[in-house]
Design an enzyme around this catalytic site. Structure first.
Site, PDB file in Angstrom:
ATOM      1  N   HIS A 135       0.066  22.064  11.979  1.00 33.76           N
ATOM      2  CA  HIS A 135       0.232  20.838  12.767  1.00 33.76           C
ATOM      3  C   HIS A 135      -0.841  19.795  12.414  1.00 33.76           C
ATOM      4  CE1 HIS A 135       3.069  23.130  15.277  1.00 33.76           C
ATOM      5  NE2 HIS A 135       2.155  24.088  15.271  1.00 33.76           N
TER       6      HIS A 135
ATOM      7  N   SER B 115      -9.124  -2.010  -5.918  1.00 29.81           N
ATOM      8  CA  SER B 115      -8.492  -3.061  -5.128  1.00 29.81           C
ATOM      9  C   SER B 115      -8.794  -4.421  -5.749  1.00 29.81           C
ATOM     10  CB  SER B 115      -9.028  -3.019  -3.692  1.00 29.81           C
ATOM     11  OG  SER B 115      -8.710  -4.206  -3.007  1.00 29.81           O
TER      12      SER B 115
ATOM     13  N   LYS C 166     -13.259   0.130  -3.210  1.00 27.47           N
ATOM     14  CA  LYS C 166     -12.147   1.078  -3.071  1.00 27.47           C
ATOM     15  C   LYS C 166     -11.786   1.764  -4.379  1.00 27.47           C
ATOM     16  CE  LYS C 166      -8.678   0.594  -0.552  1.00 27.47           C
ATOM     17  NZ  LYS C 166      -7.306   0.128  -0.358  1.00 27.47           N
TER      18      LYS C 166
ATOM     19  N   GLU D 188       0.328   8.623  -4.810  1.00 30.35           N
ATOM     20  CA  GLU D 188       1.145   7.699  -4.014  1.00 30.35           C
ATOM     21  C   GLU D 188       2.451   7.377  -4.724  1.00 30.35           C
ATOM     22  OE1 GLU D 188      -2.284   5.312  -1.471  1.00 30.35           O
ATOM     23  OE2 GLU D 188      -1.426   4.366  -3.250  1.00 30.35           O
TER      24      GLU D 188
END
Length: 464
Positions: free
Chosen positions: A160, A281, A287, A294
């Site tokens: 979970h 970025s 970043k 992704e």
């Protein structure tokens, strides 16, 4: 356009297609992917025609030689058919006739484009399945090598998405080896149903010529031939099965991708992405983005869509061939390329694009209550019924939270105040390394089991 240059069918028609309809009808823009398989299938067909006496041996040799010349011209960029060819099959036949003359017009004897395209597609998919299975083996090899480095590295296990029990990182990685082993086996099952020849089924009813379907099947490496000509030209179950198997592969890659995305976040901090597999970025210089996982996660839906599209395409088609089936190819081709690209990218990522932060991982498993089950197991070994022990440990956790302590921080007096069965050895029993090591049941995360699992995995891959 003149009729002769734009139509492959008979003089039943008095005029050529409207240019827009010709463009709409043409598949050459994407089924050119099949050209090498079309040539191979046509060579086998020509050999069979000669073998059965339908054409002469000399004519068969001319056709085979001419087809090979078409292949070489295509490979060298000298043969680039356009919309006037309509599809790859007519394009090859037309170029063949230009090369060898009227004997080229004999190639299509005892054959329809319906069984021809079915044969080409199976030859194509058979080859792609072999490549994908090879890529799965490469991915597994990388994952096994990575797991071998991290048998005693610990990682929090989750249910979970809540901390559950600590694991060997190798055990976690080997779960994906097990998943992709099923993928490898599943594609092997699909291959068996791909590897059946429809060639000789004709348009739908077979042919009046004395062909030898088993001869062409043997030449092309098929295991069997379709026993029903209607089924032979209209079956796309094999493509649906492949897309289903491809979808499951993408599920597995996407699940791993999701975990890597989480692990690379500041909140988890379990891995560091290397520069060769991440991007930055455009406005936030600090970043480092996990683009590979992704993209894999995103492309998964693309493959799912192709499966759904083909199921929807097939569900209402009457026997036998219908032009709707032209739509199977773009879905199939794109799914193949997507799976192959994602497997390659994920293999590179896991091999050289990330690094596990072992110190962070080992500290993470010491900062929670994921050893609570082991306290219950400890009491059970002391003769306390498990359910009673389970309820008591819930009380221990509650008490510890109230005191702002972890289980390892409780004093022996505090443990014994909760139950007299607790002794000094409780601290060893709940230490993360011991918690993991103790789970030595078959298939568990215990270090001994993980090492055995690694050996078995390598044996499956033929490494030892």
């Amino acid at each position: 356009m003149t009729q002769s240059s734009s139509q492959t069918w008979s003089q039943r028609f008095e005029s050529a297609l409207h240019p827009a309809i010709a463009q709409f009808n043409a598949s050459i823009f994407f089924d050119i992917e099949l050209i090498e398989y079309d040539i191979t299938g046509s060579q086998a067909h020509a050999q069979m025609l000669a073998h059965t006496g339908i054409i002469s041996v000399e004519e068969g040799e001319q056709l085979v030689k001419g087809l090979e010349q078409v292949r070489q011209e295509y490979r060298q960029g000298q043969f680039t058919p356009g919309v006037d060819a309509e599809d790859v099959h007519f394009a090859v036949e037309r170029r063949l006739t230009e090369l060898v003359g009227d004997v080229g017009k004999k190639l299509h004897t005892a054959r329809s484009r319906n069984d021809q395209v079915g044969t080409d597609t199976r030859l194509y998919l058979r080859s792609q399945i072999e490549q994908i299975r090879g890529q799965l083996r490469q991915f597994q090899t990388v994952m096994i090598d990575l797991a071998d480095q991290h048998v005693e590295t610990l990682i929090p296990g989750y249910t979970h998405l809540q901390r559950a029990q600590p694991l060997s990182l190798a055990h976690h990685l080997l779960a994906y080896v097990a998943m992709t082993q099923r993928d490898w086996e599943r594609l092997g099952d699909v291959y068996r149903r791909v590897n059946i020849s429809p060639l000789g089924s004709g348009a739908l009813a077979g042919t009046t010529f004395p062909i030898d379907r088993h001869y062409t099947a043997k030449l092309l490496g098929f295991d069997d031939v379709y026993s029903n000509s209607l089924d032979g030209v209209s079956d796309r179950d094999f493509a649906i099965e492949f897309l289903a198997a491809a979808s499951v592969i993408m599920v597995h890659l996407s699940r791993l991708s999701e975990e890597i995305i989480l692990w690379a976040s500041e909140e988890f901090g379990f891995v560091t992405l290397k520069d060769n597999c991440s991007t930055g970025s455009s406005i936030m210089p600090q970043k480092k983005n996990p683009d590979v996982p992704e993209l894999v996660r995103g492309k998964t839906g693309r493959v799912f869509g192709h499966l759904q599209a083909l199921l929807t395409l097939m569900k209402g088609l009457p026997l036998a061939y219908n032009k709707d089936l032209q739509e199977d190819k773009e879905a199939l081709f794109d799914a193949v390329k997507t799976v192959q690209g994602c497997l390659e990218a994920m293999t590179i990522l896991m091999a050289e694009g990330l690094e596990f932060r072992t110190a962070r991982l080992n500290s993470a498993v010491a900062e929670d209550f994921s050893n609570a089950t082991d306290v219950a197991d400890y009491l059970a070994t002391k003769g306390v019924p498990f359910r009673e022990a389970y309820n008591l440990v819930g009380k221990v956790v509650k008490t510890s939270l109230a005191a702002g302590k972890l289980l390892k921080d409780l004093t022996l007096e505090e443990w014994q105040a909760l139950h007299p069965a607790f002794e000094q050895d409780i601290y060893g029993a709940i230490a993360p390394q011991q918690v993991v090591s103790a789970r030595n049941s078959y298939g568990g995360t215990g270090f001994e089991q993980v090492r055995q699992a690694l050996q078995q995995a390598r044996q499956r891959l033929g490494d030892v």
